[in-house]
Design an enzyme around this catalytic site. Structure first.
Site, short mmCIF file in Angstrom:
data_model
loop_
_atom_site.label_atom_id
_atom_site.label_comp_id
_atom_site.label_asym_id
_atom_site.label_seq_id
_atom_site.Cartn_x
_atom_site.Cartn_y
_atom_site.Cartn_z
N ALA A 12 75.18 144.36 56.58
CA ALA A 12 73.99 144.24 55.73
C ALA A 12 72.89 143.42 56.39
CB ALA A 12 74.38 143.61 54.39
N ALA A 13 72.77 143.56 57.71
CA ALA A 13 71.80 142.73 58.44
C ALA A 13 70.52 143.46 58.80
CB ALA A 13 72.45 142.19 59.72
N ARG A 18 61.89 151.31 56.80
CA ARG A 18 61.40 152.52 56.13
C ARG A 18 61.22 152.34 54.62
NH1 ARG A 18 65.25 157.18 58.39
NH2 ARG A 18 66.55 155.41 59.05
N GLN A 78 73.95 137.69 61.60
CA GLN A 78 73.58 138.37 62.84
C GLN A 78 72.11 138.04 63.10
OE1 GLN A 78 73.36 142.66 62.79
NE2 GLN A 78 73.77 142.85 64.98
N GLY A 83 72.82 146.08 67.20
CA GLY A 83 73.66 147.22 66.87
C GLY A 83 74.81 146.88 65.96
N GLY A 145 76.03 160.87 62.95
CA GLY A 145 76.94 160.91 64.08
C GLY A 145 77.99 161.98 63.85
N ASN A 381 62.77 134.62 4.15
CA ASN A 381 61.75 135.64 4.38
C ASN A 381 60.56 135.02 5.12
OD1 ASN A 381 60.78 138.56 3.41
ND2 ASN A 381 59.03 137.16 3.30
#
Length: 469
Positions: A12-13, A18, A78, A83, A145, A381
Site C-alpha cells: 500500500a505504498a 491516476r 517503503q 517496485g 501480467g 412538547n
C-alpha cells in the site's frame, strides 16, 4: 503445511497518481468506497484467514494510510518506490527466517472476498505448493501480467511491458495475490535484479526463482474476475462501488430486508439491518449503523453511525452519530447529529435540527426548531420555532427541559437554563432564568394596540416610497 503459521503483507505504498488528487498527502488506498477506505476491505478479507501477523507496507500518503492500518496491522515503510519486490523487502525485519506461509495482497483491491482467500490457502496447502498465484481469465488481458505455464504449473509471470510474441495472446493473468513459503520468499528477494523495462524489483520475478529451484509453483483460478479489480482511477473506483453496492444489497435482501430500488440505495459493508425493514429509494446508510426490524428508511435519507430500534421511520432526513429508540418517527427534512439520543416513541418532525440532545420517550418536536446541547424529559412538547440557544460565540452550554413540560411556539431558551417538570413556557418567550416545576413563564414585551394607526403607517410608507424616486 496445513498447520503452518500464516502471515500477510498488504502492499500500500504507491502514489496512485491516476486518481488526480490535488492533495499530495492522501494515499490511493485511503480513498473511501461506500464510506470505507479501500485498504480496510482488504484487511477485512484477510481477517478471516487466521493470521499470525498482518503487515502493511506504506509509503506515499502514509499519514492517511496509517490511520487506516493502525491497530489492525504492523506498519513498515517503503521510503523509495523501487517496485513491488522492494516493497516486500521492507517486511524482512519482521518475517525473514520465519517458518510458515505468507500471503501478499494489494491494498487497492476492495472486492476481494474472504472466501476466495480462504480457498486460495486451502488450495495451496492441499496441493503442497511452495508458491501459489491467484489468477483469473481476462477476455481483454491488456495491462495485466500474463501467467506462463509449463506442464500445468506456473513457470513465470511476464509483465505487459515485457511481453514478446505469442505471450500477448495469453488470457490467464495475474491477480496480484500470492501465497509463498515465507523463508524461501525472503531468500529469493535477495536475488532480484532491476534488468527490466521499469528498472524495478519485480515481485513477479520471484516466481521464476522458485521455479528454477525446482519448487512447486501453481496457480489458483478465481471464479469471479470482478473480485480482482484494482483501483487506479476514479472511474474504476465508481465501478467498484457499484459492484460492492450490488453485493451488499443482495445480501441484505436475502436476509429479509426490502430494498425498493437497489440501484439508488447505497449501504456500507458494516451496516446491519433487521428483517422486514424497508429501504426506500435514494437512501444512503454508512458507517457502523445498526437498524432494527420493521422500520421504514427513506426515501432520500442519509444515516451514518446510527443505532435504531424497531418499528420507526426516518423520512427524507439526515441522521449521524446518534441513537434512535423504538417506534421513533423522524422527518421529513430533519437533521439529527452530535451523539443525539431520541428515545422510544418520540417524534422529531419536519425541518428540525437536534445536536447533542437526549430527547425523552414520547416527547414531540414537530416543526422548525433547533435544539442544541439539551436534555428533554418524557412526554414533553416543543412548539414550532423553538430555539435552545447553546452557544455564546465561544462556549457551548447545556439546558434541561423536564418531563411533561410545554414550550410554546417561537420561544428561545438561552443556555444554561432549566425548565422543570410540568412547566409551561408561553409562546414567544425568551427564557434566561430557570422555570420551576409546574410554573408558567412569560418573557416578552407587553402588547399595545393603537386604534387606526395601521392606516397612518401605510400612508407614511407610501410617502417615503414616492420621495425616494
Amino acid at each position: 503445511m496445513a498447520n503452518a503459521e500464516r502471515y500477510a503483507i498488504i502492499l500500500a505504498a504507491g502514489k496512485g497518481s491516476r486518481m488526480k488528487s490535488r492533495r499530495d498527502d492522501v494515499s490511493k488506498v485511503s480513498f473511501p468506497l461506500l464510506g470505507v477506505p479501500l485498504m480496510a476491505y482488504v484487511m477485512d478479507a484477510l481477517d478471516a484467514c487466521s493470521l499470525e501477523h498482518l503487515i502493511a507496507v506504506l509509503g506515499f500518503g502514509g499519514a492517511t494510510s496509517s490511520k487506516v492500518a493502525e491497530g489492525r496491522a504492523e506498519i513498515v515503510w517503503q521510503k523509495e518506490q523501487k517496485g513491488s519486490g522492494h516493497a516486500v523487502m521492507m517486511a524482512a525485519p519482521i518475517l525473514e527466517g520465519k517458518e510458515g506461509e505468507t500471503i501478499i495482497c494489494c491494498g487497492d483491491t476492495p472486492l476481494l472476498r474472504a472466501e476466495t482467500l480462504q480457498n486460495l490457502f486451502e488450495f495451496h496447502e492441499k496441493n503442497g505448493n511452495d508458491l501459489t498465484v491467484l489468477t483469473f481469465i481476462a477476455e481483454n488481458p491488456k495491462g495485466y501480467g500474463r501467467i506462463v505455464r509449463k506442464s500445468g504449473l506456473v513457470e513465470g509471470i511476464i509483465e505487459q511491458k515485457d511481453l514478446v510474441g505469442e505471450q500477448h495472446d495469453i488470457k490467464e493473468v495475474n491477480a496480484g495475490v500470492y501465497i509463498f513459503d515465507n523463508k524461501v520468499l525472503f531468500d529469493s528477494l535477495k536475488l532480484l535484479k532491476t534488468d527490466n523495462a521499469a528498472g524495478e524489483y519485480y515481485l513477479t520475478d520471484v516466481i521464476g526463482i522458485f521455479a528454477s529451484k525446482g519448487l512447486k509453483v501453481d496457480g489458483y483460478v478465481a471464479e469471479d474476475p470482478v473480485e480482482m479489480s484494482g483501483i487506479n482511477d476514479r472511474v474504476q473506483l465508481a465501478a467498484a462501488a457499484k459492484a460492492m453496492q450490488k453485493r451488499i444489497n443482495e445480501r441484505l435482501m436475502l436476509s429479509g430486508v426490502t430494498i425498493e430500488d437497489p440501484d439508488t440505495a447505497y449501504i456500507g459493508p458494516y451496516v446491519q439491518i433487521g428483517a422486514d425493514t424497508i429501504i426506500k429509494p435514494n437512501t444512503t446508510i454508512l458507517g457502523r449503523t445498526a437498524i432494527g426490524s420493521e422500520n421504514v428508511i427513506g426515501p432520500n435519507s442519509y444515516l451514518e453511525n446510527v443505532t435504531m430500534g424497531d418499528e420507526g421511520f426516518v423520512l427524507s432526513s439526515h441522521v449521524v452519530d446518534s441513537t434512535l429508540g423504538q417506534k421513533v418517527q423522524v422527518g421529513p427534512y430533519a437533521r439529527i447529529r452530535g451523539n443525539a439520543v431520541i428515545r422510544d416513541d418520540a417524534h422529531i418532525g419536519n425541518f428540525m435540527e437536534l445536536k447533542n440532545v437526549d430527547f425523552g420517550s414520547g416527547s414531540k418536536a414537530m416543526h422548525l426548531s433547533y435544539l442544541g446541547d439539551a436534555t428533554v424529559g418524557e412526554g414533553t412538547n416543543i412548539g414550532c420555532g423553538t430555539i435552545v440557544a447553546n452557544y455564546d460565540g465561544v462556549n457551548k452550554f447545556h439546558s434541561e427541559i423536564g418531563s411533561r413540560a410545554f414550550v410554546g411556539s417561537g420561544s428561545t431558551l438561552i443556555s444554561p437554563v432549566k425548565v422543570d417538570d410540568e412547566a409551561f413556557v408561553a409562546a414567544g418567550s425568551t427564557i434566561t432564568s430557570d422555570v420551576e416545576k409546574g410554573a408558567m413563564a412569560i418573557a416578552r414585551g407587553r402588547q399595545v394596540n393603537k386604534p387606526g394607526y395601521a392606516a397612518k403607517l401605510r400612508e407614511k410608507a407610501l410617502k417615503t416610497k414616492i420621495e425616494s424616486k
